[in-house]
Each structure stands twice: as C-alpha cells, then as structure tokens.
Design a protein around this motif. Structure first.
Motif, PDB file in Angstrom:
ATOM      1  N   ARG A 190       0.818  -1.209   0.000  1.00  0.00           N
ATOM      2  CA  ARG A 190       0.000   0.000   0.000  1.00  0.00           C
ATOM      3  C   ARG A 190       0.856   1.266   0.000  1.00  0.00           C
ATOM      4  O   ARG A 190       0.358   2.363  -0.214  1.00  0.00           O
ATOM      5  N   GLY A 191       2.135   1.106   0.281  1.00  0.00           N
ATOM      6  CA  GLY A 191       3.013   2.272   0.349  1.00  0.00           C
ATOM      7  C   GLY A 191       2.769   3.133   1.567  1.00  0.00           C
ATOM      8  O   GLY A 191       2.917   4.363   1.507  1.00  0.00           O
ATOM      9  N   ASP A 192       2.410   2.521   2.696  1.00  0.00           N
ATOM     10  CA  ASP A 192       2.149   3.270   3.929  1.00  0.00           C
ATOM     11  C   ASP A 192       3.429   3.964   4.395  1.00  0.00           C
ATOM     12  O   ASP A 192       4.432   3.313   4.727  1.00  0.00           O
ATOM     13  N   VAL A 193       3.382   5.283   4.451  1.00  0.00           N
ATOM     14  CA  VAL A 193       4.581   6.070   4.743  1.00  0.00           C
ATOM     15  C   VAL A 193       5.124   5.781   6.137  1.00  0.00           C
ATOM     16  O   VAL A 193       6.342   5.660   6.340  1.00  0.00           O
ATOM     17  N   ASP A 194       4.228   5.648   7.114  1.00  0.00           N
ATOM     18  CA  ASP A 194       4.679   5.440   8.496  1.00  0.00           C
ATOM     19  C   ASP A 194       5.454   4.138   8.632  1.00  0.00           C
ATOM     20  O   ASP A 194       6.440   4.074   9.381  1.00  0.00           O
ATOM     21  N   VAL A 195       5.026   3.091   7.940  1.00  0.00           N
ATOM     22  CA  VAL A 195       5.736   1.812   8.000  1.00  0.00           C
ATOM     23  C   VAL A 195       7.044   1.895   7.228  1.00  0.00           C
ATOM     24  O   VAL A 195       8.071   1.348   7.648  1.00  0.00           O
ATOM     25  N   LEU A 196       7.035   2.584   6.099  1.00  0.00           N
ATOM     26  CA  LEU A 196       8.268   2.730   5.313  1.00  0.00           C
ATOM     27  C   LEU A 196       9.356   3.437   6.102  1.00  0.00           C
ATOM     28  O   LEU A 196      10.550   3.176   5.909  1.00  0.00           O
ATOM     29  N   LEU A 197       8.972   4.321   7.030  1.00  0.00           N
ATOM     30  CA  LEU A 197       9.969   5.038   7.833  1.00  0.00           C
ATOM     31  C   LEU A 197      10.670   4.121   8.835  1.00  0.00           C
ATOM     32  O   LEU A 197      11.697   4.508   9.404  1.00  0.00           O
TER      33      LEU A 197
END
Length: 540
Positions: free
Chosen positions: A463-470
């Motif tokens: 999904r490209g979740d920004v918080d997880v990518l960080l």
C-alpha cells in the motif's frame, strides 16, 4: 536504625518503613543519582518511540492501536479499560501517539533537571504505560516491565516538592529503597533460576555463550571480536553468569562493605553486556539500580568540590526532622493527609512486594498462594517476574523484505539496525530500542502464522504506507509501491578472522527460502496471495 525499643507500635513501624520523613538519611546521593539516571532511561525510551510509534501502532501502522482497543471493547466492554490502561482510549490518531512521546520526553528531561520529580515520574509512567498497554507484540519485552516497575516505585522513592535539591528534607523511605534494590536482585536471581529450571542443557554444560554474541537480537562489532575468543573464555563466562545471578546477587542485602563490593562486581558486568550486545535500555536501568547499593559516605568524596560543598551545606542547613510553625487547622489537616498518604504508600508497596515474592517463589515451587493480588496489577506491569536468556538460540536467522514490479527482479528493503549487508559492521545502538527490528528477530525463530507482523508489513509495503516505510532505512520504490512483496529468511554467521581479512565481511549468510506468503496488489487495489511458503520447522 530500627525504631526506639520503647516504641514498637504498629504505627511507629509503619512510619519507619514507609514515611519519607522518617526515611534513611544516608542514601541521599544514591537516590539523587538514580533518579537522574531513571530520567535518562525514560528519555531514551520515549526518544526511540518518537521515530517508530506511528509505524508500529499508528492508524496506518503494522498493528494499529485503535483496532486493538476496539476489539477489547467489543469483547470485554468497560473491563477493557482495566485490561489496557492507556490514554489511547481517548484517541489513537497520529497526533496523540506523537504527543505522548513528546510529553514523555519533556517530563523525563525535567526529572533529570530535578524539577518536581514526583510529578514528572507520574507523567512518564502514564505515557509509557499508555504505549505498552496498546502496543501488543511490540511491547512484549521484559525491559518494558522493568522500567514500569522501577518508575512506579520511584514515585514513592523520589522527594516531594518543586525543587527538592538533594532531597535532604525528605529522604527516601526504607520500603521504597528496599523494593528498588529488590527489583535489581530479582532481575539477576530470577534470570539465574530461569536458566536452571528452563532445562536448556547449554547452561548446564557451560556452552550457552559459545555463540551468544552472534545469535542475539542486535549484535555489536565488539561482540564479533568476543565471539572469536577461545571456548574456555565462553565456558568461564557462562559459569560466572550463573554464579553472579544465583549467588553473588544476595550480596545486595548484606552489610555495607559487601554491598559496595557487589556494586563493583555488577557494574563492570553490565558495562560489558552493553558493549557486546544491544539490549536497549535494559542494562542501563540495571546499571542505575546498582547505585542504590552505595551510600553518602562512599559517594561524597567522589563529588566535584562545588557539589560537595552544596551537599554538605544543604544537610547542615536543613536538619532532618526540624519542626515548622503552623496554624492549628493546617497542622491537623496536614496530619490527616499524612496518615492517608502513609496508608496508601504502605498498601501499594506491600502489594508489590507480595506479588513479586509470590512470582519468585512460584518459579521454584508452585505453592498455592493467593493469585488475586497478582492478577489485579498484571495489566500495569508494576510487579513482574524476570527470566533473561533462559533458553539460548542455536542459530541466527533474519527476515528480509523484497519488492518487485514484474516478479523477476526483486529489490531489497534496507533495515536501519538489524544485520543485513554482510559487509556492514554491527553497530552499538543501545539504549535506543528499534522495536520493529527486534520483533523480526523473534519472528524469525517462529512461523509466519504465529507472527502476524510479517504479513501485515508486507501489506503495508504494497500500500506504500509512509509510516511503515519510515521503519526501514530507505524506500527502494520511491515513486509507487511495488506490485509484489515477499519475505525471505536467511541464516547468518559471523565470519572468521581469516574471512574478514580476505573478504572484508562481518557476516556470511545463506538463504533458506520464503518465510511468509508472497503477496500481490491487483489493479483494483485488492491484495491477494501469489505464492504460499513451504512448510518450515520453527528455529531454535
């Protein structure tokens, strides 16, 4: 000293044990040092959370706190507030999560600066408990319980007032001092009991540390060198570990000189553990508890000249027990309030002692002790049972996430802390606690069906979740999420000195296969299973 021989009434004994106005006056410096150190430990915990909490339990995180609390409310109703004592019941959005981290950091710094220490300890405890109660798998660590227990007892241990100075007007109560030393003792002793009662033959054969530096959650580069020391060193270290935990830890309750000797044994031991492995703030907290074994007479010569003069002037200018002139109604009100406070303190500290004693006794022999007091405080993690390294892992396994747009070319998601690149030296991160990296180490020892965070991470990457990518060191798909994500599992070993010299590698590794289902994002946004992993035996 004990109460006067002519005054052994219950009220006198209660005041002697639990009232800070009758507290021990020779531990002001250890108390002052411990509270400053506890503030720094709290700060490290909140600081590390500030960069991770949204990716861990935020609305778009791996294990959203809001979903967890809703499930608790649906199952238990209003009892859910007791099972999960957290401010996130009010709101679990990103602002609230970030807010408790910042409030916790500010309160911990004010504690270090000695501004209203009791109030700041309450704020730190409530904020950290709010995270721990809602973080699910991301707070299933013994270190979290250690900090909450020490933080709770410290509320009764710290001096009152906005600027209490050295605490000379209100020394720490004997009961709170004992319970903090008792916690430090239990961390050692219960860990030793767990090693023996756990049945792991590696401890009985003194081989438990032969691969310890390699197989822990987050090794250090110093651990690489220690791993290559001869077997006799590892066997001797295993023996000393058991001797310290099961035998030498009892020195904490012996007379002054023995306690000081104990401090000089456990302190270098903890420093060695800090340098050879990243166990977050755990060893720093145990290190701070060790200072409570000392007293003013020992520490005073170690103070800089200005601090020494300030401390001596404070004690001489504010003699303990000096009466203050008060109006009659204020004196009566103060006496009633003091009696209520004394009763509350006595109940809470006695409760904690009973629960921790019962838990320790049951480790050795399952006696039919009342369990209601134990279960009543369990959600608050203020009276715990410890057992570090009861079972030693026999291999190092690492989960790696990869993404692809075509199913042929797979690109790696780089981690911030845990081993991945064989040429990168393992760092020293503690007391910083990378909970995502830690949990993946635990997940690698089990199957994906028992570790929901792996599949949930795959879904977040699709999904490209920004918080997880960080939570990762970088995003290999900056423009759009990949169409497919998979999780591989590798086995890692430290390289030999010869391999390191010739290849300049710290690790060698071997791919074992696919760990979890390979997922694909379809054109309509639905996420489906593209490939199921083969059955794999759990690793030890």
């Amino acid at each position: 000293m004990w109460p006067p021989m002519n005054d052994w009434s219950p009220a006198s004994i209660l005041r002697w044990l639990f009232d800070s106005e009758h507290g021990t006056s020779d531990r002001l410096l250890p108390c002052w040092i411990f509270l400053r150190a506890l503030g720094l430990v709290y700060y490290s915990a909140f600081f590390s959370l500030a960069f991770q909490i949204r990716g861990l339990i935020g609305p778009h995180g791996i294990l959203p706190a809001g979903e967890y609390l809703q499930a608790l409310a649906a199952r238990f109703g209003h009892l859910g507030y007791w099972y999960a004592p957290t401010m996130l019941w009010i709101s679990s959005n990103s602002r609230m999560l970030t807010g408790i981290c910042w409030v916790g950091m500010i309160a911990s710094l004010l504690l270090v600066l000695n501004l209203w220490p009791r109030g700041m300890l309450v704020v730190c405890f409530v904020c950290f408990l709010s995270f721990v109660s809602a973080a699910q798998e991301f707070s299933a660590y013994q270190s979290d319980g250690m900090l909450l227990e020490a933080g709770f007892i410290a509320m009764f241990f710290a001096p009152p007032g906005w600027r209490p100075g050295w605490g000379e007007a209100s020394p720490p109560s004997r009961a709170s001092l004992f319970l903090l030393i008792w916690e430090g003792f239990r961390i050692y002793f219960e860990s030793g009991v767990a090693k023996i009662m756990g049945g792991d033959p590696q401890w009985r054969n003194f081989t438990a540390l032969d691969e310890y530096y390699q197989n822990g959650p987050l090794p250090t580069w110093i651990g690489w060198y220690m791993q290559h020391l001869p077997h006799w060193f590892h066997a001797a270290t295993a023996f000393v570990t058991l001797a310290l935990e099961l035998g030498l830890a009892w020195m904490m309750f012996l007379p002054r000189r023995v306690r000081i000797l104990c401090f000089f044994i456990v302190t270098p031991w903890q420093i060695g553990i800090i340098l050879s492995a990243n166990y977050t703030f755990l060893n720093y907290l145990v290190l701070a508890l060790g200072f409570l074994l000392l007293d003013d007479r020992f520490l005073l010569p170690c103070l800089p000249g200005f601090w020494k003069r300030s401390f001596l002037a404070a004690k001489e200018g504010n003699p303990l027990g000096e009466p203050r002139a008060e109006r009659d109604w204020r004196r009566k009100l103060r006496a009633q309030f003091s009696a209520l406070k004394l009763a509350f303190t006595a109940v809470m500290l006695t409760w904690i002692f009973y629960v921790t004693l019962a838990e320790m006794v049951r480790m050795v022999k399952p006696l039919p002790l009342p369990t209601t007091p134990v279960s009543a405080v369990e959600p608050f993690r203020i009276a715990n049972r410890y057992g570090l390294f009861a079972m030693m892992t026999r291999g190092r396994y690492e989960i790696e996430f990869q993404g692809s747009d075509d199913g042929q070319t797979w690109v790696v998601y780089p981690f911030r802390f845990k081993p991945q690149d064989p040429s990168k030296a393992p760092g020293i991160y503690a007391p910083y606690q990378p909970r995502f990296d830690w949990n993946l180490w635990f997940a690698s020892l089990s199957s994906w069906r028992q570790e929901p965070i792996v599949v949930r991470t795959e879904q977040s990457l699709l999904r490209g979740d920004v918080d997880v990518l960080l939570l990762f060191a970088g995003n290999p798909f900056p423009h759009a999420p990949p169409r497919q994500v998979r999780a591989l599992i590798w086995q890692y070993w430290f390289t030999t000195p010869a391999e390191k010299r010739s290849q300049e590698l710290w690790w060698r590794r071997q791919q074992l296969g696919v760990y979890a289902p390979t997922l694909e994002r379809e054109a309509d946004g639905r996420i489906v299973v593209l490939q199921w992993p083969p059955a794999m035996e759990p690793h030890e």
